[in-house]
Design an enzyme around this catalytic site. Structure first.
Site, short mmCIF file in Angstrom:
data_model
loop_
_atom_site.label_atom_id
_atom_site.label_comp_id
_atom_site.label_asym_id
_atom_site.label_seq_id
_atom_site.Cartn_x
_atom_site.Cartn_y
_atom_site.Cartn_z
N CYS A 108 0.81 -1.22 0.00
CA CYS A 108 0.00 0.00 0.00
C CYS A 108 0.84 1.27 0.00
CB CYS A 108 -0.97 0.01 1.18
SG CYS A 108 -0.21 -0.41 2.75
N HIS B 73 -2.96 6.69 3.25
CA HIS B 73 -1.54 6.94 3.49
C HIS B 73 -1.14 8.24 2.81
CE1 HIS B 73 -1.39 3.07 5.22
NE2 HIS B 73 -0.73 2.39 4.32
#
Lengths: 344, 344, 344, 344
Positions: free
Chosen positions: B150, B242
Site C-alpha cells: 500500500c 496513506h
C-alpha cells in the site's frame, strides 16, 4: 542570588508552559506577567484559561496581569521571556529593548535578522556576542535573543553532532503535534482521523534557521552554514512532541554506529535546565515516539533513533517536546545562558 | 459475460473490502469465500466480524465459508483474489496455482520473485507477460500476479509520471493509517496521541518494489529501475489513507508546474475500476489530506499536491486510500487486467 | 522499617504501573516480580514491553522475573500485589494464600465472595476484618483482599459522601479510557473516531461491587447496601481516566451545594498513598476532564463536578485515573492499610 | 415538479451538508445560497472552505453567494433552509417570514416558542398545523418550522416508540461528536485524549424539546409531555454520530423484547428522505457505534441497541448522525413534509 523575570504574553499556551517551568526554577523568580489589554488588571487565574495538567501555582494565580508595555513591568525585573504572537512581538519587543530590558523571545519575528542572536545554548552559545553588534546598530540598552522554531530545534542538535563529518544536504519530514499551533490553532474537525501536509511558513523556518544556528559567527555577523535543507512539514493528531524523519548526506562517509556515537557524545551545557545528556539515541527502531519519549529530561532532551544507511548517506528519526524544548524551555535556557554569560 | 471469482482470506480487513468492492462490480460475480479452518462451514455472517461501514451484502452474508484449499473452491471459479497473511499465502497459493487457478494476490510473499509480475495496470501492464516465464519455470497451469504494498502504490504513479525527466533518487517519508496493519495490527494504547517511526519490512518494500514496478521487462525478466530510493515509514493515528512526502531528483530540471502537468496527464487505464484520471493534483498546499481525499475516485484515485522546488530537485506530497487503491482495489484492478488481456 | 513486597503479573499494563508507583514508595521495597512461564528467568527489562512514560527503574530492570508460583517468590516477601488476568488469578492466588502470603489483588475474581474483603481504605476499612472469617472458612494462613473495578472506584467515593442523605437509586453512564482494557485490549481500528457502548461484565461489576463497598459488615459478613444501581458502560478514545455521569436519588432532599460540601468534606485516610483531600469538587461545569484532571493527587484523587438538581434528585460527574486510583494504586493503598492494621 | 429552494448560511458545516444532501434530491432544486456580508458576491467555491468528503457539486461551486437578506434571494424560491448561528437566525429569519418565505430552520432560536412547530416528520407531523396559529399571531405570510437539536433527535424516536407504555422518566447521557459544535467549535487541544462533560445549553434543550416533540397539539398549542427528563451531555473525540445511553421508566412494565419490537415497528414516514425503517435495533450489545452505524439509511436512520432491564425500568443506547439526521437532514425532511402537506 535570584533573578527577577517577567513573561510577555503569559496567558497563552506557551505562556502557561513558562509558568509551569518557572515554578520550580532554582534562580528565576517570576515577578511580572503581561497579556492583552482586556486581561490587564485581572488576576492571572481570571485572565488565563489554564490548560496545563498541573494546577496553577498559587502565588501566580493571584498575580495581577499587566498590559504588555514597559510601564506595566516593574523596573527591578531583569529578564523578560516573550511568547507573544509574532505580529504583536514585532511591535512591542522594541519598546522593551529601548527601555533596557533583556528579552529572551520565542516569537518568530526577527529570528533571521543579521544582528539578532538565534541561539540554542548547547549548540551555538558564542552567537550571543552578536548582542554587541545589535546594541551598536539599534542603540538599545537591552538585548534581544531568539530561540528557533520548535521544528528546527528538534533536528538541529542531531545535525550539529553530524557536522563533524561535513553536512552537505538534509531532507526532513516532520510529524508535528497540534500544540505547536497554540491552543486554538488546529480544530478537532481538521485533525481527527487526518493529517495536514502543510504548516504555513514552517518549511522556510526549518530551511533557514538551521543554517543560521550551525553558521559561523565572525565577530560581526553569522555566515550561514552551506548545507542544503529541504523540509516537508505535516500536522498529525498528536498533542505534544514533534517527530522528524531526517535524510542526511555528509562529505565523509559515516556509519550509523559512528553517527549514533557522535550524537550520544555531543556535549550538553552546564545550565540549570539543560539535560544531563543532550541527545538520547535509541537502539529500538520503533523509538522515539512522541507520547513515550517527549518527557525525557523533563522535556528538554532530544531523542533520536532508527539510524540506518541509505545509498546517499544516512536516515534517522528525532523527537523533542515542542512546547518545552521547542518553545518555553528553549527561551528559558537562553535566559539561563544570558545570566551565565553576564548579559543580565 | 460475468467472471466467477473467489476470495481467499475473505473474513479479514482486506477481505471485507473485497466483498464491498465486488458488491457492485459490473462483471465479477462472487462465487466462493474462504477463511481459516475454524471458519469453514459457517455462514459468512457468522464467520466474519464485519467492520466496514456498509452492511454485508445479503447474498454474501448467507454464503458458506470454505477452508482455504482448492477442494473447497468450485471448479467454475475463474479468478481468485488473495488477501491471506503472507505466511499463509506462501504456503497455500501454490496449491491453487497447480490446480490451474489464476490468482491476483495482495499478499506480500513473492512480490520480488523474478518470475512473478508485480503490477499496477496503469503503470506496467506489460509485465503481465512474465506469466509465460512463470508457467515455464514452475510448471503451473494457473498464474500468479501480485500488486505492490500500500505504501509503494501511493507513490509509484507520481514517480511514473516524473520518470520522463529521468528519476535519479527518491527520498520518501510516509504517514500511514492504522488500517494498513489489519484490524488488530495496532492497539489503541500504541497510537492515540502518538506516532510510531517504524513499520517492519515496509521501508524495504518501498525501496525494492518501486524499482521493479518502474523497471523494464525484456521478455524474460524485469530489470529494476536504476533510481535510489530511501524510505522512512511512520504509523499515525489515522484510520485510512496513506500520506507521503516525496523528495525527488531527476536528470533533467523540472519545474513544479511541469511536474504537476506530467502527473495530471499521466494516462489512466480503461478498466472498470480505474479512475477517470489517475492522479488528481491539488493547487491548495494543504491538500491532499487523508480524511478529505482518500475517497476520491471511489478510493482508486491518487492525489498529489504541494509541488515545490528544492535545491536538489522537487518535493511534493501524495496520498491514496490504503485498503482500496492500496490493497483490495489493487488486486481487483489486476484481476480486471487479467481478464482484459485474456489470461482469465 | 520497610516491607518487602512482590508483584504477581508484573509485566502487564497494571504491573508496570505497580513498578512505577513503588519506585518512590516510602516503606515498600520491591523484592519479587513474577510473570508467565515464558518470561521466567529473563531480566525484567527483557520480559516487559515497557510502555509507561517514565523509564524503568534501573534496579527493577535488572531483576530476574520468576514464574507465578510460591516457589519463585522469596520467603521474606511479606506482601504480594496481584495484577494477573482474572482467570489466572483464580487459579494461582489460592496457592499463595495457602503458603501464608498476604495478597492485595486487583484481579476481578472473588471480589463478591462473601468472605473476601472488597476494600477502598477511605471508604470501608473495617471490612478488612472479614479476613478472620476468610481464614476460618478456607484454612488459609495468608489473607486475600480485593479492590474494586476501576469504573466502580471512580464513583463510590462520591456515593459514600452522599449516603448520609440516604441513597436510594443510582444511574450511571461511563466514558472509559482504553487503558482499562489492558495494553492490547482495544484496537485502534475499533476506537479511533468511535465509541463502544458495551464493556463485557463491567455493568454488573459496578452494580454489585458498589453495593458491597457501601454495605455493612456485621462481624460475619457484609450486608449489601439497599440502593438500586444501573450502569451503562462505554469505551471512548481516551488513554487514561474514566469519566462518569451519575444520576442519584436520595431519601432526603439534598441541594447541589450540600452535595458538594459533603464530597469535599469526606475524609481521606492517613496512608502514604492517600491524597490529602479524597474528592476535589470543581465549580467549573466543564470539569473534571480526563486529560486535565486524571493526574490530580498523583492519580489518587477523585474529581467531581457539574452538580445540578434534577426533578428526581441530583446529577453530577466524577473522574479518576483508572490505572492508578482504579487499579495499581488501589491495590497499593489496600496494601498500606493491611500494614497499618497489622495484617502484614 | 421541482421546488426551488435556498440555503441561509450555506458556507458553514451544516450548510455544506445541505448542499451535499440536495445534490441528489428528487424534487428540490437549489436556487439560492446566502452567507455573511463578506462572502456576498463571491462564488460559492471562493466563499466556502469546503470540508465535506465529496467534491462540491460543479453547479453549486459556480453559484454566486448572496447576503442573508430577502433582497438577495430570488422571488421564485419557495422554501428556505436555515443553518444560521442562532443569534443571526433570531435577527434575520423574521425578515424572510414577513416576505412570505417558508423557512425550515435548524437554528435553535424559537424552538420552544408556543406558536412555532418543532417537528420530526415521523413523530409529530400534526404539529405543523401550529403554522395557522403562528400566522394569526405574527401576521406573517410565510411559515417557520424548526427541527430539534441533534442530541434531542437522536433519542426522541426511541422514546416515541416507548410512549405507548406510558413514559414517566428519562435519564440520558450523551457521547457527542465534535461536528455538533461546528467546524471550529472544539479545538484539537481540548478533545484529543479527553472528554468534556458539559455542552452549553444542550442539557436544557434535550429536557425541554423532547417534551414538546412528544406533547399534544390541541389546535391552539402544544401541551408538553409530562415525563421528567434529565440529561448529562458530553463531548468526545469522535467526528460524527451522537451516541446516547438512556434509562427510561414507564407506567406499564415493558420487557427489553417488547421495547425492541416497539422500536422496530415504529412507522417511518413516506417522504423522500425518510429511511425505510425509522429505528434499526441491534441484538449485538456492542452496537450501535458511531463510526460503524452513523451512515445507516444515508445518515437518516436511528440505531438502537443494548436493551436491558433495570430495577426501575429499561436501559438502552441509541445513535444518529448528528449533522444529517440531527441537522441538515432534519430540516430537509421538514421541508419535504411542508411540501407534502401543502404549505409550500
Amino acid at each position: 542570588m535570584s533573578v527577577r523575570v517577567g513573561i510577555l504574553g503569559a496567558t497563552g499556551a506557551v505562556g502557561q508552559r513558562f509558568i509551569q517551568l518557572l515554578d520550580d526554577h532554582p534562580t528565576f523568580e517570576l515577578a511580572a506577567v503581561t497579556a492583552s489589554e482586556e486581561s490587564a488588571g485581572k488576576t492571572y487565574r481570571e485572565a488565563a484559561k489554564w490548560r496545563v495538567n498541573t494546577p496553577i501555582p498559587d502565588d501566580v494565580a493571584e498575580m495581577t496581569v499587566g498590559a504588555t508595555t514597559p510601564d506595566d513591568v516593574p523596573d527591578d525585573v531583569d529578564l523578560l521571556f516573550s511568547s507573544l504572537p509574532s505580529g504583536a512581538a514585532a511591535e512591542v519587543e522594541p519598546d522593551f529593548l529601548e527601555e533596557g530590558y533583556v528579552v529572551s523571545s520565542n516569537s518568530s519575528n526577527d529570528r533571521m535578522a543579521p544582528d539578532v542572536p538565534l541561539t540554542i545554548p548547547e549548540i551555538n552559545p558564542g552567537h550571543l556576542d552578536l548582542i554587541e553588534v545589535q546594541r551598536d546598530e539599534r542603540g538599545w540598552d537591552g538585548a534581544l535573543v531568539k530561540n528557533p522554531n520548535c521544528s528546527t530545534i528538534t533536528m538541529v542538535p542531531t545535525l550539529a553532532a553530524l557536522d563533524q563529518f561535513g553536512l552537505e544536504s538534509v531532507q526532513v519530514s516532520t510529524l508535528q503535534a497540534v500544540s505547536g499551533a497554540g491552543y486554538s490553532g488546529v480544530t478537532s474537525m481538521e485533525i481527527i482521523d487526518n493529517a495536514i501536509p502543510h504548516i504555513g511558513g514552517e518549511e522556510e523556518k526549518m530551511e533557514t534557521e538551521s543554517r543560521k544556528l550551525l553558521g559561523t559567527f565572525d565577530g560581526t555577523g553569522v555566515d550561514l552554514h552551506g548545507m542544503d535543507v529541504a523540509a516537508s512539514c505535516n500536522r498529525i493528531p498528536t498533542l505534544d512532541g514533534h517527530l522528524e524523519n531526517v535524510f542526511a548526506e555528509t562529505e565523509e562517509d559515516v556509519s550509523p554506529e559512528e553517527a549514533a556515537a557522535a550524537m550520544r557524545e555531543y556535549p550538553s551545557a552546564d545550565l540549570p535546565s539543560s539535560p544531563d545528556q543532550l541527545i538520547h539515541v535509541f537502539e529500538d527502531l520503533e523509538r522515539p515516539q512522541p507520547r513515550l519519549d517527549r518527557e525525557r529530561g523533563d522535556g528538554m532532551q532530544i531523542s533520536a533513533g532508527g539510524l540506518q544507511e541509505t545509498e546517499a548517506g544516512l536516515k534517522y528519526n528525532c523527537l523533542a517536546h515542542n512546547t518545552i524544548r521547542g518553545a518555553a524551555g528553549a527561551s528559558l535556557l537562553n535566559g539561563e545562558l544570558l545570566v551565565e554569560e553576564g548579559w543580565v
